[in-house]
Scaffold this active site. Structure first.
Site, PDB file in Angstrom:
ATOM      1  CG  HIS A 167      -2.111  -0.902   1.032  1.00  0.00           C
ATOM      2  ND1 HIS A 167      -3.147  -0.619   0.158  1.00  0.00           N
ATOM      3  CD2 HIS A 167      -2.406  -2.091   1.596  1.00  0.00           C
ATOM      4  CE1 HIS A 167      -4.028  -1.608   0.220  1.00  0.00           C
ATOM      5  NE2 HIS A 167      -3.601  -2.520   1.077  1.00  0.00           N
ATOM      6  CD  GLU A 208      -6.120  -4.510  -0.161  1.00  0.00           C
ATOM      7  OE1 GLU A 208      -5.063  -5.104  -0.453  1.00  0.00           O
ATOM      8  OE2 GLU A 208      -6.265  -3.853   0.880  1.00  0.00           O
ATOM      9  CB  SER A 227       2.434  -7.181  -0.357  1.00  0.00           C
ATOM     10  OG  SER A 227       1.162  -7.795  -0.251  1.00  0.00           O
TER      11      SER A 227
HETATM   12  N1  NLE Z   1      -1.544 -11.922  -0.068  1.00  0.00           N
HETATM   13  C1  NLE Z   1      -0.899 -10.699   0.339  1.00  0.00           C
HETATM   14  C2  NLE Z   1       0.543 -10.974   0.733  1.00  0.00           C
HETATM   15  O1  NLE Z   1       0.927 -12.119   0.830  1.00  0.00           O
HETATM   16  O2  NLE Z   1       1.285 -10.029   0.950  1.00  0.00           O
HETATM   17  C3  NLE Z   1      -1.653  -9.998   1.455  1.00  0.00           C
HETATM   18  C4  NLE Z   1      -3.065  -9.669   1.073  1.00  0.00           C
HETATM   19  C5  NLE Z   1      -3.852  -8.938   2.141  1.00  0.00           C
HETATM   20  C6  NLE Z   1      -5.220  -8.563   1.694  1.00  0.00           C
HETATM   21 FE   FE2 Z   2      -4.587  -4.274   1.857  1.00  0.00          FE
END
Ligand code: NLE
Ligand code: FE2
Length: 295
Positions: A167, A208, A227
């Site tokens: 983010h 997201e 992420s």
């Molecule tokens: N799947 C993401 C990660 O592993 O960083 C996090 C998602 C949170 C909504």
């Molecule tokens: Fe998020």
């Protein structure tokens, strides 16, 4: 449609002030006593925190910094190959450390001059109206714990890597930060839980998990893709649909796996104009109007 609460391990406090973090049985840290203890240690000050107080600092351990380093190292070449330009520019401008977990205040100090956003600490799930509504004020709620060391490549549960690497690098781009503010203003205008859930669902499939056609390639702009060094490699194999807000808000899906259906913006303009415009115009009557148009 989804329930964001399922993403987070609930954090509760007893009357005597003792804090519990409830990890699901299938959480990779469920049987790791040291991890459970650490989650409480990090959650308790965030739970007690009040706006206006200094954001709690966390002394990250060597193994936590190692998780951060691993994810940053794995993500760096994948971001170059698979993230939209606007994200890479934000990442460059923010210049987050790659060798240790930063403090939330340090990240806020970097974001302020770039887009005016700052971070508030979150122990776990923040009520939807607070989480989304505060985006209108340039406030993003961030968790402070790290994912379990056994599964660094993907976690369904937002951790500080997701919040900051996903983010905050996006929030460092003023045009994208503006989309988040519009989403926050939309949430503030909602008077019904249904309206708020609609905003949350569109946020999920854009901020997201959004993808974008850019320079003839499909690239990611969603923080959840950016992420996870596991999921970022897979999104090009998902079913890709054009932006459709009614579909985003009515699609049922499983939040604990890589997303099989994603929505693609046609270039940055569709995100900063059409998606931002959707949030700017949104009110409690929007869901019924879009359902009627779709019928
Ligand atoms: N799947 C993401 C990660 O592993 O960083 C996090 C998602 C949170 C909504
Ligand atoms: Fe998020």
């Amino acid at each position: 449609m989804f329930d964001e609460g399922q993403l987070y391990s609930p954090v509760t406090a007893d009357e005597d002030g003792s804090v519990t973090v409830h990890l699901a049985d299938d959480h990779p840290g469920a049987k790791d006593e040291e991890y459970r203890r650490r989650r409480v240690e990090i959650a308790a000050p965030a739970l007690a925190w009040q706006p206006g107080e200094p954001v709690p600092r966390v002394e990250y351990t060597d193994s936590e910094n190692e998780i951060w380093r691993t994810v940053c190292r794995e993500l760096a070449p994948k971001h170059e190959r698979l993230a939209i330009r606007g994200f890479l520019e934000g990442k460059e401008a923010l210049g987050l450390p790659t060798d240790h977990v930063p403090q939330l205040d340090e990240v806020s100090a970097g974001l302020g001059p770039l887009s005016g956003f700052r971070l508030h600490p979150a122990a776990g799930l923040v009520p939807l109206d607070v989480f989304y509504g505060s985006l209108a004020d340039g406030v993003f709620h961030s968790t402070q714990y790290l994912r379990h060391a056994s599964q660094p490549l993907y976690t369904p549960e937002p951790d500080i890597i997701h919040e900051v690497v996903g983010h905050c690098n996006l929030l460092a781009n003023p045009a994208i930060a503006q989309v988040k503010r519009r989403a926050g203003e939309a949430a503030r205008r909602c008077e019904t839980p249904e309206g708020l859930q609609y905003v949350a669902d569109v946020f999920w499939f854009t901020i997201e998990f959004g993808v974008m056609h850019e320079d003839g390639e499909l690239r990611a702009y969603g923080a959840g893709l950016l992420s996870s060094y596991g999921e970022i490699e897979e999104f090009r194999g998902a079913e890709i649909r054009p932006v459709d807000f009614h579909q985003m808000a009515t699609l049922a899906y499983d939040i604990s796996h890589y997303q099989p259906i994603l929505f693609a913006c046609d270039g940055m303009g569709e995100l900063t104009d059409r998606v931002a415009g959707f949030f700017a115009d949104f009110d409690d009557d929007t869901p019924a109007r879009l359902a009627h148009e779709a019928a």
